[in-house]
Scaffold this motif. Structure first.
Motif, PDB file in Angstrom:
ATOM      1  N   GLN A 284       0.794  -1.335  -0.094  1.00 14.90           N
ATOM      2  CA  GLN A 284       0.030   0.123   0.084  1.00 14.90           C
ATOM      3  C   GLN A 284       0.741   1.233   0.066  1.00 14.90           C
ATOM      4  N   GLY A 285       2.178   1.114   0.219  1.00 19.28           N
ATOM      5  CA  GLY A 285       3.083   2.356   0.071  1.00 19.28           C
ATOM      6  C   GLY A 285       3.220   3.100   1.548  1.00 19.28           C
ATOM      7  N   GLY A 286       2.592   2.349   2.513  1.00 20.42           N
ATOM      8  CA  GLY A 286       2.739   3.303   3.804  1.00 20.42           C
ATOM      9  C   GLY A 286       3.841   2.611   4.681  1.00 20.42           C
ATOM     10  N   LYS A 287       3.732   2.729   6.168  1.00 16.02           N
ATOM     11  CA  LYS A 287       4.552   2.246   7.069  1.00 16.02           C
ATOM     12  C   LYS A 287       4.936   0.938   7.023  1.00 16.02           C
ATOM     13  N   PRO A 288       3.768   0.017   7.045  1.00 20.78           N
ATOM     14  CA  PRO A 288       3.940  -1.515   6.741  1.00 20.78           C
ATOM     15  C   PRO A 288       4.940  -1.986   5.790  1.00 20.78           C
ATOM     16  N   ASP A 289       5.123  -1.262   4.587  1.00 24.39           N
ATOM     17  CA  ASP A 289       5.924  -1.560   3.669  1.00 24.39           C
ATOM     18  C   ASP A 289       7.484  -1.232   3.896  1.00 24.39           C
ATOM     19  N   ARG A 290       7.780  -0.228   4.518  1.00 23.67           N
ATOM     20  CA  ARG A 290       8.921   0.170   4.946  1.00 23.67           C
ATOM     21  C   ARG A 290       9.336  -0.718   6.191  1.00 23.67           C
ATOM     22  N   ILE A 291       8.625  -1.415   7.246  1.00 24.36           N
ATOM     23  CA  ILE A 291       8.936  -2.113   8.319  1.00 24.36           C
ATOM     24  C   ILE A 291       9.432  -3.681   7.458  1.00 24.36           C
ATOM     25  N   LEU A 292       8.514  -3.895   6.558  1.00 20.65           N
ATOM     26  CA  LEU A 292       8.709  -5.121   5.879  1.00 20.65           C
ATOM     27  C   LEU A 292      10.105  -5.346   5.197  1.00 20.65           C
ATOM     28  N   LYS A 293      10.534  -4.050   4.683  1.00 22.84           N
ATOM     29  CA  LYS A 293      11.782  -4.006   3.843  1.00 22.84           C
ATOM     30  C   LYS A 293      12.744  -3.994   4.918  1.00 22.84           C
ATOM     31  N   GLY A 294      12.657  -3.470   6.045  1.00 21.61           N
ATOM     32  CA  GLY A 294      13.511  -3.409   6.805  1.00 21.61           C
ATOM     33  C   GLY A 294      13.737  -4.809   7.441  1.00 21.61           C
ATOM     34  N   ILE A 295      12.862  -5.641   7.783  1.00 22.83           N
ATOM     35  CA  ILE A 295      12.907  -6.944   8.374  1.00 22.83           C
ATOM     36  C   ILE A 295      13.418  -7.796   7.329  1.00 22.83           C
ATOM     37  N   ILE A 296      13.300  -7.620   6.048  1.00 24.18           N
ATOM     38  CA  ILE A 296      13.832  -8.669   5.217  1.00 24.18           C
ATOM     39  C   ILE A 296      15.237  -8.324   4.700  1.00 24.18           C
ATOM     40  N   ALA A 297      15.594  -7.087   4.977  1.00 24.17           N
ATOM     41  CA  ALA A 297      17.032  -6.717   4.787  1.00 24.17           C
ATOM     42  C   ALA A 297      17.900  -7.014   5.945  1.00 24.17           C
ATOM     43  N   MET A 298      17.397  -6.903   7.118  1.00 22.15           N
ATOM     44  CA  MET A 298      17.886  -7.314   8.303  1.00 22.15           C
ATOM     45  C   MET A 298      18.341  -8.707   8.389  1.00 22.15           C
ATOM     46  N   ALA A 299      17.190  -9.712   8.229  1.00 24.73           N
ATOM     47  CA  ALA A 299      17.194 -10.907   8.018  1.00 24.73           C
ATOM     48  C   ALA A 299      18.507 -11.470   7.145  1.00 24.73           C
ATOM     49  N   HIS A 300      18.186 -10.931   6.079  1.00 24.23           N
ATOM     50  CA  HIS A 300      19.409 -11.380   5.003  1.00 24.23           C
ATOM     51  C   HIS A 300      20.819 -11.153   5.165  1.00 24.23           C
ATOM     52  N   ALA A 301      20.928  -9.985   6.076  1.00 25.26           N
ATOM     53  CA  ALA A 301      22.374  -9.458   6.536  1.00 25.26           C
ATOM     54  C   ALA A 301      22.918 -10.582   7.440  1.00 25.26           C
ATOM     55  N   ILE A 302      22.148 -11.296   8.064  1.00 26.17           N
ATOM     56  CA  ILE A 302      22.565 -12.461   9.121  1.00 26.17           C
ATOM     57  C   ILE A 302      22.277 -13.736   8.263  1.00 26.17           C
ATOM     58  N   ASP A 303      22.078 -13.946   7.145  1.00 26.39           N
ATOM     59  CA  ASP A 303      21.893 -15.151   6.503  1.00 26.39           C
ATOM     60  C   ASP A 303      20.596 -15.978   7.048  1.00 26.39           C
ATOM     61  N   VAL A 304      19.722 -15.450   7.346  1.00 20.93           N
ATOM     62  CA  VAL A 304      18.020 -15.838   7.890  1.00 20.93           C
ATOM     63  C   VAL A 304      17.297 -15.463   6.789  1.00 20.93           C
ATOM     64  N   GLN A 305      16.712 -16.605   6.105  1.00 19.68           N
ATOM     65  CA  GLN A 305      15.613 -16.674   5.236  1.00 19.68           C
ATOM     66  C   GLN A 305      14.156 -16.036   5.876  1.00 19.68           C
ATOM     67  N   VAL A 306      13.556 -15.497   5.076  1.00 14.32           N
ATOM     68  CA  VAL A 306      12.228 -14.759   5.566  1.00 14.32           C
ATOM     69  C   VAL A 306      10.934 -15.376   4.762  1.00 14.32           C
ATOM     70  N   ILE A 307      10.092 -15.926   5.429  1.00 19.75           N
ATOM     71  CA  ILE A 307       8.925 -16.465   4.968  1.00 19.75           C
ATOM     72  C   ILE A 307       7.602 -15.372   5.362  1.00 19.75           C
ATOM     73  N   ALA A 308       6.850 -15.090   4.424  1.00 19.40           N
ATOM     74  CA  ALA A 308       5.696 -14.297   4.640  1.00 19.40           C
ATOM     75  C   ALA A 308       4.490 -14.934   4.899  1.00 19.40           C
ATOM     76  N   VAL A 309       3.744 -14.680   6.110  1.00 18.71           N
ATOM     77  CA  VAL A 309       2.686 -15.401   6.325  1.00 18.71           C
ATOM     78  C   VAL A 309       1.345 -14.743   5.897  1.00 18.71           C
ATOM     79  N   GLY A 310       0.141 -15.309   5.570  1.00 17.40           N
ATOM     80  CA  GLY A 310      -1.126 -14.771   5.408  1.00 17.40           C
ATOM     81  C   GLY A 310      -1.110 -13.786   4.040  1.00 17.40           C
ATOM     82  N   VAL A 311      -0.278 -14.431   3.091  1.00 22.17           N
ATOM     83  CA  VAL A 311      -0.622 -13.749   1.629  1.00 22.17           C
ATOM     84  C   VAL A 311      -1.709 -14.114   0.873  1.00 22.17           C
TER      85      VAL A 311
END
Length: 706
Positions: A636-663
């Motif tokens: 939607q282009g709001g705050k949730p998008d920025r949070i999600l991008k941050g979580i994904i980037a942070m997890a990948h930085a320490i070699d942790v894979q990311v699974i999105a639930v409830g798509v």
């Protein structure tokens, strides 16, 4: 050229003409062996030729003129008539055939002669006489054989135990066999020429309608009815009304046959009764009870009236059953059922759901009336029962819900009455409780579920469903999450959210966790063979079990059974659970005790609950599952998008894979793909599936990607 010589010379051409004429007259003979048809005609033409070549005296001519010619024609004509009857030609077609033979031969000969002399006319007369003899003998043979068949048919019908009759199109009897005469209790003479209505038969209207419909549509009509014999006996009959068509394809009669299907009806009724009634008490079972409850609800909605639903559970029945034995326990249940039935009206319903649980539907009853009736039942059940010379005392806990205040649909009414009944039992039993809203989250439900979960474990009511986890980059199935389901005998399919808190309070999760893990391991082995490679499976676990290391011991045994060099089953825990484990000083990822095998871990509900990022490395996390609350507004282009991008980037930085639930939407998926999310899970791809259904999905996915 003489006619006889002409026939002999042109035999094959005449036979071809004859065959063509026969097939025009009787198209149904198409496909018959033409050689057989021609050989049959050849015999007749050979007879005619011989007759023409034979000298005849005046006396023989006179005899032929009155149909008393050579006896030779008799055998040929008889053969022809019988043959045509067997071919199902009519007598009219038979005569047309021989007339066509006469016409084609005389025309062909006349055309060749160019004019007829006196001698030619004499030959033509003799030819016609021969044809007439063939017509007469063929018709006689045809008629005799048909009469024989008719006599045999009538005899067979008369002797048949199945009632049969033939009607004119207007419904008058033409014929009936002895069985049908017995059915209508009249003689043949009294019946033939009259309609069932004129005979004042009980089922006259139904018979008349069936005949009329059969005549109108030209189709066979079927009808079942119950018949009462003059003796007073009753039977169920299955009738067929079959239209009979004449040569002009018009209906000339209707044949009715009847068959006694009483035994079949009795068997069907027994099957229906077994499916809808409790065998022990004779009361409606759960299936019929639900149907009646639905009908009562519809009626109350239409009439704007109220009704009451009562749940009755016996107090002390288990003790009585254990002391007296199961046979005496069954007798006691039957007596309870009889006592309940005698306390309600004919329009009410008493049913047995199973065990010592009974339900009642009291029509046109408000709360005051329901409580009064329930207390009367309570008093009635408190009276002593005499079972095998034993005096047995039981009491009951009764819960009630009244429509509409106590629920507006079947499921809600049953749930609320059930809640009220367990509230009565929790308060000591031997009382009536009416449902009120304060019971919605009462301990009564927990009490019931905890008791019933023991049965669920022992009676194989638990089942594991699987929801696919999709590789966002390829769209293929990457893995699956194992999700526990409880096939509750009364409440239907329950998710863990309904009963997990209960299980943890009563220390049952060890057994549940062992069951889920065992099922996942079996599927892992099966699907590895299907795919040619392991399919990662995620399992949710209970924190109360985890910290005891009991679960890790179970995993060690199961993973050894798999025979893989590493585990492809991932254990999912909530952030709160990991915090508890971390505080205990126990690290499950280092406690498996198998060489070269590390326990894969994942954080569930990530991004919502507090969680130490250092714990991701401490527990050697393989993946995090982003909570559906963050996913629902993705893209939607709001705050949730920025949070999600941050979580994904942070997890990948320490070699942790990311699974999105409830798509659930393409918009969410497209955003996650752009953000670099690894995997997705949700209804956009599939709901949780039973094992067999998931396996079919896996096969289709494999075919699509190969």
């Amino acid at each position: 050229m003489k006619l006889a010589q002409f026939i002999q010379t042109n035999m094959e051409r005449l036979l071809e003409d004859w065959e063509e004429a026969v097939l025009e007259i009787a198209p149904e003979l198409k496909g018959e062996d033409s050689r057989a048809l021609r050989d049959h005609a050849r015999e007749m033409l050979d007879f005619i030729t011989e007759d023409l070549l034979t000298f005849q005296s005046k006396e023989e001519v006179a005899r032929k003129a009155v149909g008393k010619g050579k006896h030779l024609v008799s055998g040929i004509g008889e053969k022809h008539g019988k043959h045509r009857l067997r071919q199902e030609m009519s007598m009219h077609q038979l005569v047309q055939e021989l007339r066509a033979l006469r016409a084609r031969v005389t025309k062909a000969w006349g055309d060749e002669q160019g004019g007829l002399t006196t001698k030619d006319i004499d030959e033509l007369v003799r030819f016609n006489e021969a044809i007439d003899q063939l017509v007469a003998t063929s018709m006689s043979s045809f008629s005799a054989l048909k009469n024989q068949v008719t006599r045999l048919f009538e005899t067979m019908l008369k002797a048949s135990p199945d009632p049969a009759a033939v009607f004119e199109p207007d419904g008058k009897y033409l014929f009936l066999n002895d069985a049908m005469a017995g059915l209508v209790d009249a003689t043949h003479r009294d019946v033939v020429g009259k309609t069932p209505k004129q005979l004042n038969l009980e089922l006259a209207s139904g018979i008349h309608d069936a005949i009329t419909k059969s005549v109108t549509t030209g189709q066979t009509e079927r009808w079942e009815h119950r018949h009462c014999f003059p003796s007073g006996d009753e039977a169920y009959l299955e009738c067929q009304f079959v239209p009979v068509f004449d040569d002009r394809n018009e209906i000339e009669a209707v044949v009715k046959t009847s068959r006694n299907i009483t035994e079949r009806k009795q068997a069907e009724h027994q099957i229906w009764r077994s499916a809808n009634f409790d065998l022990l008490t004779g009361l409606p079972n759960r299936r019929l009870f639900i149907d009646r409850l639905e009908q009562t609800l519809l009626e109350a909605q239409r009439l704007d009236s109220s009704f009451a639903l009562l749940f009755v559970d016996l107090d002390g029945f288990k003790q009585a059953n254990d002391q007296l034995g199961h046979k005496a326990g069954d007798q006691l249940l039957a007596m309870v059922a009889e006592r309940l039935v005698t306390r309600v009206r004919a329009m009410d319903t008493v049913a047995r759901l199973g065990g010592d649980e009974f339900t009642l539907i009291l029509k046109e009853t408000d709360r005051e009336g329901a409580e009064e009736a329930a207390n009367a039942l309570l008093t009635s059940l408190e009276r002593t029962f005499e079972v095998d010379s034993h005096r047995v005392h039981v009491s009951s806990s009764i819960g009630l819900a009244v429509f509409p205040g106590g629920g507006t649909d079947v499921d809600q009414l049953m749930h609320n009455a059930d809640q009220a009944m367990y509230a009565a039992k929790e308060q000591g039993g031997q009382q009536v409780q009416a449902y009120d809203s304060s019971m919605a989250q009462s301990k009564a439900e927990d009490l019931r579920l905890s008791r019933e979960l023991d049965d669920a474990l022992s009676e194989n009511q638990l089942e594991v469903y699987y929801q696919p986890i999709i590789d966002i980059r390829t769209g293929a199935i990457y893995g699956a999450e194992a999700l526990l389901r409880w096939n509750h005998p009364h409440k239907g399919l329950l998710t863990p959210a309904t009963f997990l808190s209960t299980t943890e309070q009563h220390r049952i999760p060890d057994e549940i966790n062992a069951y889920v893990l065992e099922q996942a391991v079996k599927c892992q082995i099966r699907w590895r063979d299907l795919r040619g490679e392991a399919l990662p499976i995620h399992i949710n676990e209970s924190p109360t079990t985890f910290v005891t290391q009991n679960l890790v011991d179970q995993w060690r045994a199961r993973l050894t059974q798999i025979g893989l060099n590493e585990s492809w089953i991932t254990m999912e825990l909530t952030p709160a659970a990991f915090n508890v484990i971390h505080a205990s000083g126990f690290n499950p990822s280092k406690s498996l005790g198998l060489p070269d095998v590390r326990l894969k871990l994942a954080v569930n509900d990530f991004g919502i609950e507090p969680f130490s990022l250092l714990a991701l490395q401490e527990f050697e996390m393989d993946s995090v599952k982003i909570d559906r609350e963050l996913i629902k507004d993705a893209g939607q282009g709001g705050k949730p998008d920025r949070i999600l991008k941050g979580i994904i980037a942070m997890a990948h930085a320490i070699d942790v894979q990311v699974i999105a639930v409830g798509v659930e939407t393409d918009e969410q998926l497209q955003f996650l793909s752009r953000a670099g999310c690894d995997y997705a899970q949700g209804f956009l791809f599939s709901k949780p599936l039973r094992q067999d259904d998931f396996e079919e999905l896996l096969k289709r996915d494999r075919q699509k990607t190969h």
